[in-house]
Design a protein around this motif. Structure first.
Motif, PDB file in Angstrom:
ATOM      1  N   THR A 149       0.840  -1.202   0.000  1.00 22.45           N
ATOM      2  CA  THR A 149       0.000   0.000   0.000  1.00 22.45           C
ATOM      3  C   THR A 149       0.871   1.246   0.000  1.00 22.45           C
ATOM      4  O   THR A 149       0.596   2.216  -0.724  1.00 22.45           O
ATOM      5  N   ARG A 150       1.920   1.217   0.797  1.00 19.50           N
ATOM      6  CA  ARG A 150       2.849   2.355   0.810  1.00 19.50           C
ATOM      7  C   ARG A 150       3.519   2.520  -0.556  1.00 19.50           C
ATOM      8  O   ARG A 150       3.652   3.636  -1.070  1.00 19.50           O
ATOM      9  N   ALA A 177       2.427   1.591  -3.458  1.00 20.90           N
ATOM     10  CA  ALA A 177       1.457   2.069  -4.446  1.00 20.90           C
ATOM     11  C   ALA A 177       1.247   3.574  -4.307  1.00 20.90           C
ATOM     12  O   ALA A 177       1.153   4.299  -5.309  1.00 20.90           O
ATOM     13  N   ALA A 178       1.179   4.052  -3.062  1.00 18.89           N
ATOM     14  CA  ALA A 178       0.997   5.487  -2.839  1.00 18.89           C
ATOM     15  C   ALA A 178       2.210   6.266  -3.325  1.00 18.89           C
ATOM     16  O   ALA A 178       2.069   7.334  -3.941  1.00 18.89           O
ATOM     17  N   ARG A 179       3.394   5.739  -3.055  1.00 21.92           N
ATOM     18  CA  ARG A 179       4.605   6.415  -3.539  1.00 21.92           C
ATOM     19  C   ARG A 179       4.635   6.440  -5.064  1.00 21.92           C
ATOM     20  O   ARG A 179       5.085   7.414  -5.673  1.00 21.92           O
ATOM     21  N   LEU A 232       2.183   6.770  -6.923  1.00 24.22           N
ATOM     22  CA  LEU A 232       1.253   7.809  -7.367  1.00 24.22           C
ATOM     23  C   LEU A 232       1.761   9.209  -7.051  1.00 24.22           C
ATOM     24  O   LEU A 232       1.055  10.193  -7.259  1.00 24.22           O
ATOM     25  N   TYR A 268       2.950  10.256  -3.934  1.00 28.81           N
ATOM     26  CA  TYR A 268       2.750  10.698  -2.553  1.00 28.81           C
ATOM     27  C   TYR A 268       4.102  10.910  -1.875  1.00 28.81           C
ATOM     28  O   TYR A 268       4.953  10.027  -1.890  1.00 28.81           O
ATOM     29  N   ARG A 302       2.251  13.473   2.956  1.00 32.04           N
ATOM     30  CA  ARG A 302       0.954  13.100   2.391  1.00 32.04           C
ATOM     31  C   ARG A 302       0.673  11.618   2.604  1.00 32.04           C
ATOM     32  O   ARG A 302      -0.462  11.225   2.900  1.00 32.04           O
ATOM     33  N   LEU A 303       1.701  10.801   2.476  1.00 31.76           N
ATOM     34  CA  LEU A 303       1.558   9.366   2.707  1.00 31.76           C
ATOM     35  C   LEU A 303       1.122   9.093   4.144  1.00 31.76           C
ATOM     36  O   LEU A 303       0.232   8.279   4.398  1.00 31.76           O
ATOM     37  N   THR A 330      -2.668  10.733   4.707  1.00 32.84           N
ATOM     38  CA  THR A 330      -3.802  10.234   3.918  1.00 32.84           C
ATOM     39  C   THR A 330      -3.834   8.718   3.760  1.00 32.84           C
ATOM     40  O   THR A 330      -4.851   8.173   3.314  1.00 32.84           O
ATOM     41  N   VAL A 331      -2.747   8.048   4.104  1.00 32.10           N
ATOM     42  CA  VAL A 331      -2.716   6.592   3.936  1.00 32.10           C
ATOM     43  C   VAL A 331      -2.427   5.884   5.263  1.00 32.10           C
ATOM     44  O   VAL A 331      -3.244   5.096   5.754  1.00 32.10           O
ATOM     45  N   GLU A 332      -1.278   6.178   5.852  1.00 33.65           N
ATOM     46  CA  GLU A 332      -0.841   5.421   7.020  1.00 33.65           C
ATOM     47  C   GLU A 332      -1.713   5.671   8.254  1.00 33.65           C
ATOM     48  O   GLU A 332      -2.186   4.722   8.896  1.00 33.65           O
TER      49      GLU A 332
END
Length: 226
Positions: A123-124, A126-128, A130, A132, A136-137, A140-142
């Protein structure tokens, strides 16, 4: 002839409606103080715990010392904790709040850190991918994915704080604890029982409120219904 009123106060009974009717304002003031001390302490504990957990997650070497220190703080007896803080805060509500904040850290830091560690690495990544950045990671994610574990710690810390506030009666800022201690000193049964029951009610209500809040802000954790 009308029967004389049932004076349960004079008989010093445990369950006494007259106590509720004649001490309504005293009970209300004690409940308000109890809630204020609990809410302020838990919120401050959360403000301190989240950055500590984030730092421990970012730098793995810091996790051990952070968890060790917060665990040691939790093992300090409440009377000793308040005595150690007394030179700094004096006989004030801040003394009780500071003690409660320190006690809450072991529960909050441990659970927030567990939630952050449970975020899948894919998940991390994938965000990177995109675009992030670290901040922001995190925001909005962690942290959102860590909410279930964090809320579990928050619920325990809140219920624990409701209980520990009563110890603040030794410095005159114990909410319902003031009534419990005063009632025990004078063997005022109705006061001891009523204040104790109200403590339980506050703890249960706070836990249910936080459970409902968790349900609202974590829709992805709800099981599918057929």
């Amino acid at each position: 002839m009308t029967a004389p009123p049932d004076d349960c106060l004079a008989r010093n009974e445990w369950i006494c409606g007259a106590y509720l009717s004649t001490r309504r304002q005293i009970l209300l003031d004690a409940v308000v103080q109890h809630l204020q001390l609990t809410v302020v302490a838990v919120l401050l504990g959360l403000v301190v715990a989240v950055p500590l957990a984030v730092l421990a997650r970012r730098w793995g070497w810091a996790a051990g010392p952070v968890l060790a220190v917060t665990t040691v703080l939790y093992t300090v007896p409440s009377l000793a904790m308040f005595s150690l803080l007394l030179p700094v805060y004096g006989l004030s509500a801040a003394l009780v709040v500071a003690g409660l904040v320190l006690y809450s850290l072991t529960l909050l830091v441990r659970n927030v850190l567990a939630g952050l560690r449970a975020v899948p690495e894919e998940t991390r990544q994938a965000a990177r991918g995109l675009g992030y950045g670290p901040v922001r990671l995190l925001l909005t994610v962690e942290l959102p994915l860590a909410v279930p574990a964090a809320m579990a710690g928050l619920r325990i810390a809140t219920v624990s704080a409701v209980s520990l506030v009563t110890v603040g009666a030794i410095v005159g800022f114990g909410g319902l604890g003031n009534l419990i201690y005063a009632g025990m000193n004078t063997y005022f049964k109705a006061q001891v029982l009523t204040a104790s029951v109200l403590c339980v009610v506050i703890a249960v209500a706070a836990d249910l409120l936080l459970l409902g809040l968790q349900w609202l802000i974590t829709p992805w954790t709800r099981g599918s219904r057929g």
